[in-house]
Design a protein around this motif. Structure first.
Motif, PDB file in Angstrom:
ATOM      1  N   ASN A  84       0.836  -1.203   0.000  1.00 54.80           N
ATOM      2  CA  ASN A  84       0.000   0.000   0.000  1.00 54.80           C
ATOM      3  C   ASN A  84       0.869   1.250   0.000  1.00 54.80           C
ATOM      4  O   ASN A  84       1.947   1.268   0.605  1.00 54.80           O
ATOM      5  CB  ASN A  84      -0.882   0.050   1.249  1.00 54.80           C
ATOM      6  N   TRP A  86       0.953   5.080   1.281  1.00 56.47           N
ATOM      7  CA  TRP A  86       0.354   6.054   2.191  1.00 56.47           C
ATOM      8  C   TRP A  86       0.913   7.441   1.885  1.00 56.47           C
ATOM      9  O   TRP A  86       2.121   7.598   1.697  1.00 56.47           O
ATOM     10  CB  TRP A  86       0.678   5.720   3.641  1.00 56.47           C
ATOM     11  N   CYS A  99      -9.251   6.877   0.189  1.00 57.37           N
ATOM     12  CA  CYS A  99      -8.731   5.561  -0.169  1.00 57.37           C
ATOM     13  C   CYS A  99      -9.219   5.151  -1.548  1.00 57.37           C
ATOM     14  O   CYS A  99     -10.410   5.310  -1.865  1.00 57.37           O
ATOM     15  CB  CYS A  99      -9.177   4.539   0.875  1.00 57.37           C
ATOM     16  N   HIS A 101      -8.145   1.908  -4.695  1.00 56.10           N
ATOM     17  CA  HIS A 101      -7.255   0.778  -4.943  1.00 56.10           C
ATOM     18  C   HIS A 101      -6.532   0.917  -6.280  1.00 56.10           C
ATOM     19  O   HIS A 101      -7.092   1.394  -7.264  1.00 56.10           O
ATOM     20  CB  HIS A 101      -7.994  -0.561  -4.845  1.00 56.10           C
ATOM     21  N   LEU A 144      -4.621   6.876   1.075  1.00 62.72           N
ATOM     22  CA  LEU A 144      -4.169   5.484   1.067  1.00 62.72           C
ATOM     23  C   LEU A 144      -4.530   4.871  -0.276  1.00 62.72           C
ATOM     24  O   LEU A 144      -5.702   4.806  -0.644  1.00 62.72           O
ATOM     25  CB  LEU A 144      -4.851   4.696   2.191  1.00 62.72           C
ATOM     26  N   THR A 146      -4.446   1.394  -2.098  1.00 63.05           N
ATOM     27  CA  THR A 146      -4.313   0.007  -1.666  1.00 63.05           C
ATOM     28  C   THR A 146      -3.985  -0.944  -2.817  1.00 63.05           C
ATOM     29  O   THR A 146      -4.182  -0.636  -3.985  1.00 63.05           O
ATOM     30  CB  THR A 146      -5.596  -0.486  -0.991  1.00 63.05           C
ATOM     31  N   ALA A 156      -6.378  -3.317   2.010  1.00 65.50           N
ATOM     32  CA  ALA A 156      -7.277  -2.676   2.974  1.00 65.50           C
ATOM     33  C   ALA A 156      -7.295  -3.432   4.296  1.00 65.50           C
ATOM     34  O   ALA A 156      -7.379  -2.821   5.372  1.00 65.50           O
ATOM     35  CB  ALA A 156      -8.683  -2.581   2.389  1.00 65.50           C
ATOM     36  N   ALA A 159      -4.208  -2.361   6.121  1.00 66.86           N
ATOM     37  CA  ALA A 159      -4.326  -0.974   6.568  1.00 66.86           C
ATOM     38  C   ALA A 159      -5.270  -0.853   7.754  1.00 66.86           C
ATOM     39  O   ALA A 159      -4.986  -0.133   8.726  1.00 66.86           O
ATOM     40  CB  ALA A 159      -4.806  -0.098   5.411  1.00 66.86           C
ATOM     41  N   VAL A 174     -12.805   7.738   6.958  1.00 69.10           N
ATOM     42  CA  VAL A 174     -12.228   7.028   5.815  1.00 69.10           C
ATOM     43  C   VAL A 174     -13.244   7.119   4.682  1.00 69.10           C
ATOM     44  O   VAL A 174     -14.370   6.650   4.813  1.00 69.10           O
ATOM     45  CB  VAL A 174     -11.942   5.549   6.125  1.00 69.10           C
ATOM     46  N   VAL A 176     -13.796   6.016   0.891  1.00 70.20           N
ATOM     47  CA  VAL A 176     -13.310   5.133  -0.174  1.00 70.20           C
ATOM     48  C   VAL A 176     -13.906   5.573  -1.503  1.00 70.20           C
ATOM     49  O   VAL A 176     -15.128   5.692  -1.633  1.00 70.20           O
ATOM     50  CB  VAL A 176     -13.686   3.666   0.123  1.00 70.20           C
ATOM     51  N   ASP A 228     -13.132  -2.010  -0.500  1.00 66.88           N
ATOM     52  CA  ASP A 228     -12.183  -1.771   0.594  1.00 66.88           C
ATOM     53  C   ASP A 228     -12.851  -1.229   1.851  1.00 66.88           C
ATOM     54  O   ASP A 228     -12.364  -1.447   2.967  1.00 66.88           O
ATOM     55  CB  ASP A 228     -11.100  -0.790   0.136  1.00 66.88           C
ATOM     56  N   SER A 229     -13.958  -0.524   1.698  1.00 70.84           N
ATOM     57  CA  SER A 229     -14.629   0.054   2.861  1.00 70.84           C
ATOM     58  C   SER A 229     -15.084  -1.021   3.847  1.00 70.84           C
ATOM     59  O   SER A 229     -15.199  -0.759   5.051  1.00 70.84           O
ATOM     60  CB  SER A 229     -15.827   0.901   2.420  1.00 70.84           C
TER      61      SER A 229
END
Length: 284
Positions: A84, A86, A99, A101, A144, A146, A156, A159, A174, A176, A228-229
């Protein structure tokens, strides 16, 4: 977006925004200077990211591109133990973690445009590019990017574990960014109220409603398919939401989205990040 969730909703519904004041006409928002400029920032990143190799587990080209751009914008960056990327921010809006991906399905290809439609590998080049466009505009959220979302959320999951274990700072929200097979073209920005069968905390969603209404925008709130959420929603009292646009032909090299939907989502994203102070602090 990962479509292998066993908890995909059988029935779709939308939750109307609660503010009684009518939203500004969508066409005016899409045609506004702010929307046009937002798309102008997103488009070059989308063209580049979509053309890079980035199957699950092979995200290095995309990661290198994003890290190079982020450092030029002054970010401190880190690649964690699973790959990942950051981006750390000390700015006030850094309490929001965006976030998206990096992995995609299918071989690299160029984005094509025809009228209001864009076609290509949009999942999740679109979410990645919306974040980079916002950064280019001067905003400095934490970010982020991912790995391996399409094959089981490996990035994810790592993380979320690191946030829960205090190895990474717990964000106020967060958010996404992804694409969705739910709804249809023209639906505008989509905000999931749940993911993979896990319902998100209500107060942050109400704050999103408020931000959307106060700024004359629109968004549809609906239960979502896993992405990812799902991993971040498993952290007790972690504020989580998603921001997505509909695409046709999901998980193919011919994914299709409307530029107008992307413009609207970009405006919603900007206003969520800019109004981060309106989001409640949820205690662990």
């Amino acid at each position: 977006m990962n479509m292998n969730s066993k908890n995909s909703p059988a029935v779709r519904f939308t939750k109307k925004l609660t503010n009684e004041a009518p939203a500004a006409p969508v066409t005016k928002k899409v045609e506004s200077k702010e929307a046009q400029e937002a798309w102008g920032r997103i488009r070059p990143h989308l063209i580049e990211v979509s053309s890079l190799e980035s199957l699950s587990g092979s995200e290095s080209e995309v990661r290198s591109y994003l890290e190079s751009k982020a450092k030029k914008f002054g970010y401190e960056t880190k690649t964690d133990e699973v790959g990942n990327l950051w981006l750390y921010s000390d700015a006030p809006e850094g309490e929001v973690l965006l976030c998206a991906h990096m992995d995609k399905v299918g071989e690299p290809r160029k984005i094509t445009e025809e009228g209001d439609k864009i076609t290509g590998r949009l999942d999740d080049a679109l979410g990645v590019s919306m974040i980079m466009g916002l950064i280019e505009a001067g905003s400095r959220p934490s970010v982020l990017f991912t790995v391996e979302e399409e094959t089981g959320y490996r990035g994810a999951r790592c993380a979320a574990k690191n946030i829960y274990g205090a190895k990474e700072k717990r964000p106020k929200l967060v958010l996404v960014l992804d694409v969705s097979m739910l709804e249809e073209h023209g639906a505008g920005p989509l905000v999931y109220t749940s993911s993979g069968g896990i319902t998100f905390p209500d107060l942050p969603l109400k704050a999103i409603e408020q931000v959307v209404n106060e700024n004359g925008l629109r968004a549809k709130l609906l239960p979502g398919i896993g992405n990812d959420s799902t991993c971040f929603a498993r952290i007790q009292n972690q504020a989580v939401a998603t921001l997505q646009v509909h695409v046709d032909n999901m998980h193919s090299p011919e994914e299709v989205a409307l530029i107008s939907d992307v413009k609207e989502a970009a405006l919603v994203l900007e206003n969520i990040v800019n109004n981060h102070a309106q989001f409640p602090e949820l205690k662990p």
